[in-house]
Write a protein that holds these residues in place. Structure first.
Motif, PDB file in Angstrom:
ATOM      1  N   CYS A  33     -27.691  -5.874  -6.247  1.00  0.00           N
ATOM      2  CA  CYS A  33     -27.681  -4.493  -6.749  1.00  0.00           C
ATOM      3  C   CYS A  33     -28.249  -4.504  -8.159  1.00  0.00           C
ATOM      4  O   CYS A  33     -27.802  -5.270  -9.019  1.00  0.00           O
ATOM      5  CB  CYS A  33     -26.260  -3.931  -6.761  1.00  0.00           C
ATOM      6  SG  CYS A  33     -26.169  -2.197  -7.280  1.00  0.00           S
ATOM      7  N   HIS A  56     -26.197   1.753  -7.405  1.00  0.00           N
ATOM      8  CA  HIS A  56     -26.870   2.537  -6.368  1.00  0.00           C
ATOM      9  C   HIS A  56     -28.244   1.984  -5.998  1.00  0.00           C
ATOM     10  O   HIS A  56     -28.972   2.625  -5.247  1.00  0.00           O
ATOM     11  CB  HIS A  56     -27.011   3.997  -6.830  1.00  0.00           C
ATOM     12  CG  HIS A  56     -27.686   4.158  -8.159  1.00  0.00           C
ATOM     13  ND1 HIS A  56     -26.983   4.126  -9.342  1.00  0.00           N
ATOM     14  CD2 HIS A  56     -28.986   4.328  -8.495  1.00  0.00           C
ATOM     15  CE1 HIS A  56     -27.830   4.289 -10.347  1.00  0.00           C
ATOM     16  NE2 HIS A  56     -29.061   4.394  -9.861  1.00  0.00           N
ATOM     17  N   PRO A  79     -29.157   5.503  -1.447  1.00  0.00           N
ATOM     18  CA  PRO A  79     -27.841   5.991  -1.876  1.00  0.00           C
ATOM     19  C   PRO A  79     -27.645   7.487  -1.681  1.00  0.00           C
ATOM     20  O   PRO A  79     -26.535   7.984  -1.847  1.00  0.00           O
ATOM     21  CB  PRO A  79     -27.820   5.631  -3.364  1.00  0.00           C
ATOM     22  CG  PRO A  79     -29.262   5.660  -3.769  1.00  0.00           C
ATOM     23  CD  PRO A  79     -30.015   5.132  -2.578  1.00  0.00           C
ATOM     24  N   VAL A 103     -23.987   7.547  -3.218  1.00  0.00           N
ATOM     25  CA  VAL A 103     -23.377   6.227  -3.346  1.00  0.00           C
ATOM     26  C   VAL A 103     -23.551   5.724  -4.781  1.00  0.00           C
ATOM     27  O   VAL A 103     -24.649   5.740  -5.335  1.00  0.00           O
ATOM     28  CB  VAL A 103     -24.014   5.233  -2.351  1.00  0.00           C
ATOM     29  CG1 VAL A 103     -23.441   3.829  -2.544  1.00  0.00           C
ATOM     30  CG2 VAL A 103     -23.791   5.708  -0.921  1.00  0.00           C
ATOM     31  N   GLY A 109     -19.783   2.605  -5.168  1.00  0.00           N
ATOM     32  CA  GLY A 109     -21.103   2.003  -5.166  1.00  0.00           C
ATOM     33  C   GLY A 109     -21.111   0.521  -4.888  1.00  0.00           C
ATOM     34  O   GLY A 109     -20.139  -0.058  -4.376  1.00  0.00           O
ATOM     35  N   VAL A 117     -21.454   3.080   4.012  1.00  0.00           N
ATOM     36  CA  VAL A 117     -22.580   3.999   3.840  1.00  0.00           C
ATOM     37  C   VAL A 117     -22.857   4.696   5.184  1.00  0.00           C
ATOM     38  O   VAL A 117     -22.789   4.047   6.236  1.00  0.00           O
ATOM     39  CB  VAL A 117     -23.858   3.244   3.408  1.00  0.00           C
ATOM     40  CG1 VAL A 117     -24.966   4.222   3.062  1.00  0.00           C
ATOM     41  CG2 VAL A 117     -23.586   2.321   2.246  1.00  0.00           C
ATOM     42  N   GLU A 138     -34.863   1.738  -4.623  1.00  0.00           N
ATOM     43  CA  GLU A 138     -34.427   2.980  -5.263  1.00  0.00           C
ATOM     44  C   GLU A 138     -35.213   3.289  -6.536  1.00  0.00           C
ATOM     45  O   GLU A 138     -35.746   4.409  -6.681  1.00  0.00           O
ATOM     46  CB  GLU A 138     -32.920   2.921  -5.538  1.00  0.00           C
ATOM     47  CG  GLU A 138     -32.286   4.269  -5.822  1.00  0.00           C
ATOM     48  CD  GLU A 138     -32.366   4.705  -7.283  1.00  0.00           C
ATOM     49  OE1 GLU A 138     -32.033   5.861  -7.578  1.00  0.00           O
ATOM     50  OE2 GLU A 138     -32.762   3.869  -8.131  1.00  0.00           O
TER      51      GLU A 138
END
Length: 335
Positions: A33, A56, A79, A103, A109, A117, A138
């Motif tokens: 992440c 996220h 997310p 998220v 998260g 999710v 993302e």
């Protein structure tokens, strides 16, 4: 499970209950992440809830399947959900959808070993690719959406003001869009070096040369400016270096109330707009670029840290220096 939770203006490692998926949700074991600047600033400014789990930008493996997913599937996780029916979703503003959780913002998260999710927010990564790559989708999607909002044509000169994670991804997105000369401007030495590495033609140290002075010296004006810094006065300076018909896109989250030169806005046909997050199809596009190797996202990684080291990394990123991008690896003990 272990997770990093918000505690005042910092974060701490804690034991929290394992996720309890509702029907239609999968549980993903988080491989990586990204530590996002918005999380860093939210913590530093005391804008998080006590016990909140941030994170996220992530990818991982399905461990409790639902829908079409099977255990072991390697995925990037969007997310943002979308009901597909409200006015916000119809405009592509999925982050404004009141019917779906965000998220890492309104739902737990991925600074955690596992996260639940909705199954329709997963995007498969091709066989053989590491799950870690999902952590880069993302921020690249945020950047692609901002470039779309700038409405540039191939060959257009563009300024990226601010070289944090989104600014650096914006440089990659501009290259994917066929931009001409890309000038990046920022303060952090590590991130300025990264800007050149991922495709900026010129990189300005704004501590030594302002964007306005650069424009005066070179005579260059820009078809678009992507303002990714949130620096005071950046919007006014960005508008000052636009060519007639140019567009300034505010991407950074800022509380600044900026003055706008309305005379030039009218007489030169300038445009100012904002860009936040992305619709689902842009996230899918970002995953496709990463999977095909068209965006050098891994060149941005400075460190990989364990979950236990994540709170300290979130503090160090407040003054990044040579740090560019840090990935939390929640299921690794140490590095």
């Amino acid at each position: 499970m272990k997770a990093v939770v918000c505690a005042g203006r910092e974060a701490e490692l804690a034991e929290i209950p394992d996720p309890a998926p509702v029907p239609g949700e999968v549980v993903v074991e988080v491989d990586a992440c990204g530590l996002c600047g918005s999380d860093v600033h939210a913590l530093a400014e005391g804008k998080t809830a006590e016990g909140q789990v941030l994170g996220h930008e992530f990818g991982g493996r399905v461990v409790e399947p639902a829908g079409p997913w099977r255990a072991g599937d390697v995925v990037a996780v969007n997310p943002l959900g979308s009901c597909g029916r409200c006015r916000e979703c119809a405009k592509g503003l999925h982050f404004r959808c009141a019917a779906k959780p965000n998220v890492g913002i309104t739902a737990p998260g991925a600074y955690a070993q596992y996260v639940a999710v909705p199954h329709d927010q997963l995007v498969a990564l091709p066989d053989g690719l590491p799950a870690e790559l999902g952590a880069h989708a993302e921020p690249l999607a945020v950047a692609i959406n901002a470039v779309r909002r700038a409405a540039i044509d191939p060959g257009d000169p563009v300024l990226v003001y601010g070289v944090g994670s989104i600014g650096l991804n914006a440089i990659m997105a501009l290259r994917l869009a066929g931009a001409g000369v890309v000038v990046a401007a920022g303060r952090s030495p590590g991130r300025r070096a990264a800007a050149a590495k991922v495709g900026a033609d010129e990189v300005l140290d704004t501590r030594e040369l302002t964007v306005a002075e650069y424009a005066r010296r070179t005579g260059r004006r820009f078809a678009a400016v992507l303002e990714c810094s949130a620096a005071p006065g950046a919007i006014a300076e960005s508008l000052d270096v636009l060519e007639p018909g140019g567009t300034c896109v505010e991407v950074a989250l800022t509380d600044e109330i900026a003055g706008v030169p309305l005379g030039r806005l009218v007489a030169e046909g300038l445009q100012v707009n904002g860009s936040c997050a992305f619709p689902a199809e842009v996230y899918d596009e970002a995953v496709g670029h990463i999977a095909a190797g068209r965006a050098p996202v891994t060149d941005l990684i400075s460190e990989r840290v364990s979950l236990a080291a994540t709170p300290d990394a979130l503090v160090r990123l407040r003054a990044p220096g040579e740090l560019v991008r840090v990935l939390a690896k929640p299921n690794e003990r140490e590095f």
